[in-house]
Scaffold this motif. Structure first.
Motif, short mmCIF file in Angstrom:
data_model
loop_
_atom_site.label_atom_id
_atom_site.label_comp_id
_atom_site.label_asym_id
_atom_site.label_seq_id
_atom_site.Cartn_x
_atom_site.Cartn_y
_atom_site.Cartn_z
N PRO A 10 -74.18 -16.89 -28.42
CA PRO A 10 -72.96 -16.22 -27.97
C PRO A 10 -73.06 -15.77 -26.52
CG PRO A 10 -74.25 -14.76 -29.37
CD PRO A 10 -74.91 -16.10 -29.43
N SER A 11 -71.94 -15.89 -25.83
CA SER A 11 -71.91 -15.48 -24.41
C SER A 11 -70.53 -14.93 -24.08
CB SER A 11 -72.25 -16.66 -23.50
OG SER A 11 -71.36 -17.75 -23.74
N GLY A 12 -70.07 -13.98 -24.87
CA GLY A 12 -68.74 -13.42 -24.67
C GLY A 12 -68.70 -12.44 -23.51
N ASP A 13 -67.49 -11.93 -23.25
CA ASP A 13 -67.33 -10.95 -22.18
C ASP A 13 -66.42 -9.82 -22.64
OD1 ASP A 13 -64.43 -11.36 -20.82
OD2 ASP A 13 -65.22 -13.31 -21.40
N VAL A 14 -66.57 -8.69 -21.97
CA VAL A 14 -65.79 -7.49 -22.23
C VAL A 14 -64.94 -7.21 -20.99
CG1 VAL A 14 -65.87 -5.04 -22.83
CG2 VAL A 14 -67.68 -6.59 -23.62
N ARG A 15 -63.63 -7.08 -21.19
CA ARG A 15 -62.74 -6.75 -20.08
C ARG A 15 -62.33 -5.29 -20.23
NH1 ARG A 15 -57.83 -10.68 -18.85
NH2 ARG A 15 -57.13 -9.98 -20.91
N VAL A 16 -62.80 -4.45 -19.34
CA VAL A 16 -62.56 -3.01 -19.41
C VAL A 16 -61.26 -2.69 -18.70
CG1 VAL A 16 -63.44 -0.72 -18.85
CG2 VAL A 16 -65.03 -2.55 -19.53
N ARG A 17 -60.32 -2.14 -19.43
CA ARG A 17 -59.05 -1.74 -18.83
C ARG A 17 -59.18 -0.39 -18.12
NH1 ARG A 17 -53.49 -2.58 -20.58
NH2 ARG A 17 -54.23 -4.47 -21.61
N GLU A 18 -59.78 0.59 -18.78
CA GLU A 18 -59.99 1.90 -18.16
C GLU A 18 -61.01 2.69 -18.95
OE1 GLU A 18 -56.47 4.39 -18.20
OE2 GLU A 18 -55.73 3.36 -19.98
N VAL A 19 -61.70 3.57 -18.23
CA VAL A 19 -62.62 4.53 -18.82
C VAL A 19 -62.34 5.87 -18.15
CG1 VAL A 19 -65.02 5.21 -19.17
CG2 VAL A 19 -64.40 2.78 -19.21
N LEU A 20 -61.93 6.85 -18.94
CA LEU A 20 -61.64 8.18 -18.42
C LEU A 20 -62.34 9.21 -19.28
CD1 LEU A 20 -57.82 7.95 -17.59
CD2 LEU A 20 -59.71 8.01 -15.96
N VAL A 25 -66.76 -6.63 -17.44
CA VAL A 25 -66.00 -6.67 -16.20
C VAL A 25 -65.03 -5.50 -16.17
CG1 VAL A 25 -64.42 -8.01 -14.77
CG2 VAL A 25 -66.18 -9.18 -16.11
N ALA A 26 -65.08 -4.72 -15.11
CA ALA A 26 -64.12 -3.64 -14.86
C ALA A 26 -63.54 -3.86 -13.47
CB ALA A 26 -64.79 -2.28 -14.95
N ALA A 27 -62.22 -3.95 -13.38
CA ALA A 27 -61.58 -4.34 -12.13
C ALA A 27 -61.16 -3.17 -11.26
CB ALA A 27 -60.36 -5.22 -12.43
N ASN A 28 -61.06 -1.95 -11.82
CA ASN A 28 -60.51 -0.85 -11.03
C ASN A 28 -61.23 0.45 -11.36
OD1 ASN A 28 -58.96 0.84 -9.46
ND2 ASN A 28 -57.19 0.82 -10.83
N LEU A 29 -62.27 0.73 -10.57
CA LEU A 29 -63.01 1.99 -10.68
C LEU A 29 -62.93 2.72 -9.34
CD1 LEU A 29 -66.29 0.72 -12.40
CD2 LEU A 29 -64.28 1.69 -13.52
N PRO A 30 -63.06 4.05 -9.33
CA PRO A 30 -63.21 4.74 -8.05
C PRO A 30 -64.47 4.27 -7.32
CG PRO A 30 -62.81 6.29 -9.85
CD PRO A 30 -63.09 4.96 -10.48
N VAL A 31 -64.45 4.33 -6.01
CA VAL A 31 -65.61 3.85 -5.26
C VAL A 31 -66.83 4.74 -5.45
CG1 VAL A 31 -64.19 2.67 -3.53
CG2 VAL A 31 -64.90 5.05 -3.14
N ASP A 32 -66.62 5.96 -5.97
CA ASP A 32 -67.76 6.84 -6.27
C ASP A 32 -67.92 7.02 -7.77
OD1 ASP A 32 -65.47 8.31 -6.71
OD2 ASP A 32 -66.16 10.13 -5.72
N ASP A 33 -67.53 6.01 -8.54
CA ASP A 33 -67.59 6.13 -9.99
C ASP A 33 -69.02 6.44 -10.45
OD1 ASP A 33 -67.80 4.95 -12.90
OD2 ASP A 33 -65.68 5.24 -12.49
N PRO A 34 -69.18 7.37 -11.40
CA PRO A 34 -70.53 7.70 -11.89
C PRO A 34 -71.29 6.53 -12.48
CG PRO A 34 -68.96 9.40 -12.52
CD PRO A 34 -68.15 8.28 -11.94
N LEU A 35 -70.61 5.45 -12.87
CA LEU A 35 -71.32 4.29 -13.40
C LEU A 35 -72.38 3.79 -12.43
CD1 LEU A 35 -71.60 2.06 -15.58
CD2 LEU A 35 -69.88 0.76 -14.29
N LEU A 36 -72.14 3.93 -11.13
CA LEU A 36 -73.10 3.48 -10.14
C LEU A 36 -74.45 4.18 -10.29
CD1 LEU A 36 -70.69 3.50 -7.07
CD2 LEU A 36 -71.49 1.49 -8.31
N HIS A 37 -74.42 5.39 -10.87
CA HIS A 37 -75.64 6.18 -11.02
C HIS A 37 -76.14 6.20 -12.46
CE1 HIS A 37 -74.68 7.44 -6.96
NE2 HIS A 37 -73.49 7.79 -7.39
N LEU A 38 -75.30 5.75 -13.38
CA LEU A 38 -75.69 5.75 -14.79
C LEU A 38 -76.53 4.54 -15.17
CD1 LEU A 38 -72.36 6.91 -16.49
CD2 LEU A 38 -74.51 8.16 -16.45
#
Length: 429
Positions: free
Chosen positions: A254-264, A288-301
């Motif tokens: 399997p090689s599926g993908d997840v398209r993230v609409r939003e995480v709040l 894949v997430a197309a629209n996050l803030p440029v300082d989104d905490p994911l960068l550090h998580l």
């Protein structure tokens, strides 16, 4: 002649020499023909579901069209938004949308006439800001719109990255029907709006936009999914994610993908739990997430930031329609006391010197016209770019777009106009 009538005269004169062209406010019965012309202008053929939503959200009294005889050849609309600005105030802002001209009628003054008429109306309504997302960013600078926010897109190799789940057991994750969970998600969204400049308070009906999920637009993905992050003790909603998955199979499995609409999320533990969940879905390789803030905490998580293939894209363009009111309505990260010399050819009522004074982030600001010597000189476009705190005046000066007239003024202004969190537009309009 008043400034408003002068502006309307200017809009009309920009169509002079084209006797068959007329500019006027849209009538509700004309919406389909008007929108058909805009679809041609954009080269789009939207799904019936998306088209129906935009029709329901259209503010007809704020929608303009240019007609060649009885045929619409151009248009522009606006939404009556309230947008968060630094300090948490929700400022009335015209959300400019549906701007387009048929290829047969370009370079005949149609767009300029629409922009002139629209900004005049925004000014008359007392909205100090106009905002837009641009299909062609190069167009709107000449009308005073400056790029104020960016969005971050990421593509994550799921197998190479992990986010640690919270260990305190406070967070409970639960799958929910997206429509049934929408009221609670919207309440949480509303709580978060004042915390980040650029976010839009939802008008009635706009709660339908994040749920829009036409089968024709899924590209093989599942219907929209929603996972809630709740306080395990009392069930309080602390965060949510909307996403879809697409399964695919190759020789290696399997090689599926997840398209993230939003995480709040309103709590760090909820955010960590949601991203850990999204990065641990079975049978998938890529998130894949197309629209996050440029300082989104994911960068550090994430355990390995190199596995976040990232891309920056332009997002929100801001236009100060009333400079004094706009600058008074936000807070400033540091004390500031300086005179700005603003150039604004398209809205000349803004042109001149403005004395900006604020004692610090918790104090209200004052901004009034003055004859005092200027400390900084800049076009209204650059003031719009810096307004939400995400674009540095010092960076604009390094590009030759802002001039320091008093030594030290640039550093003072840059510190004051900045903000602790990056501005972000959560959805297009």
């Amino acid at each position: 002649m008043t400034q408003s009538s002068e502006a309307r005269s200017s809009a009309a004169s920009s169509l002079a020499g084209h006797d068959a062209l007329s500019l006027r406010t849209l009538k509700a019965a004309e919406w389909d023909a008007w929108y058909d012309a805009l679809e041609v202008a954009f080269g789009e053929d939207e799904s019936p579901e998306r088209r129906a939503l935009w029709q329901a959200l259209t503010e007809v009294d704020r929608s303009l069209g240019v007609w060649d005889g009885d045929m619409p050849v151009g248009g522009a609309g606006a939404y009556s938004f309230r947008m968060a600005v630094p300090g948490g105030a929700l400022l009335p802002a015209a959300g400019v949308t549906m701007v387009g001209v048929l290829p047969t009628h370009r370079r005949r003054g149609v767009l300029t006439a629409l922009m002139r008429h629209q900004l005049d109306e925004v000014h008359e309504r007392g909205e100090s800001l106009a905002v837009l997302t641009a299909s062609e960013p190069a167009i709107y600078g000449r009308y005073g719109y400056g790029l104020a926010t960016w969005k971050l897109g990421v593509t994550v190799e799921r197998s190479r990255v992990r986010v640690e789940r919270p260990e305190d057991g406070r967070i409970r994750l639960r799958l929910a029907d997206p429509a049934a969970a929408s009221p609670a998600c919207e309440r949480l969204y509303g709580e978060l709006v004042p915390r980040r400049p650029g976010m839009l308070a939802r008008l009635p009906g706009w709660e339908r936009l994040p749920l829009l999920d036409p089968p024709s637009e899924r590209e093989g993905h599942t219907p929209l999914q929603c996972v809630l992050a709740e306080d395990g003790a009392d069930g309080t909603l602390l965060g949510f994610a909307r996403y879809s998955t697409r399964m695919s199979w190759g020789h290696a499995g399997p090689s599926g993908d997840v398209r993230v609409r939003e995480v709040l999320a309103s709590a760090p533990e909820a955010r960590s739990a949601l991203w850990a969940y999204l990065l641990d879905l079975d049978l998938t390789d890529t998130v894949v997430a197309a629209n996050l803030p440029v300082d989104d905490p994911l960068l550090h998580l994430v355990s390995d930031p190199r596995r976040l293939r990232s891309q920056l894209s332009d997002a929100l363009f801001v236009r100060l329609v009333e400079v004094g009111d706009a600058l008074r309505s936000r807070h400033y990260a540091a004390p500031v006391d300086l005179v700005l010399e603003v150039a604004d050819e398209f809205c000349p009522w803004n042109t001149g010197r403005w004395h900006l004074h604020a004692a610090g982030p918790e104090k209200p600001a004052a901004c009034e016209p003055t004859e005092a010597p200027a400390d900084l000189a800049l076009p209204v476009r650059e003031l719009g770019s810096a307004y939400l705190g995400g674009v540095s005046l010092a960076a604009l000066a390094a590009a030759g777009l802002v001039r320091e007239l008093r030594p030290g003024a640039l550093a003072e202004a840059s510190a004051a106009f900045g903000w602790p969190v990056a501005p972000w537009l959560p959805h297009n309009f």
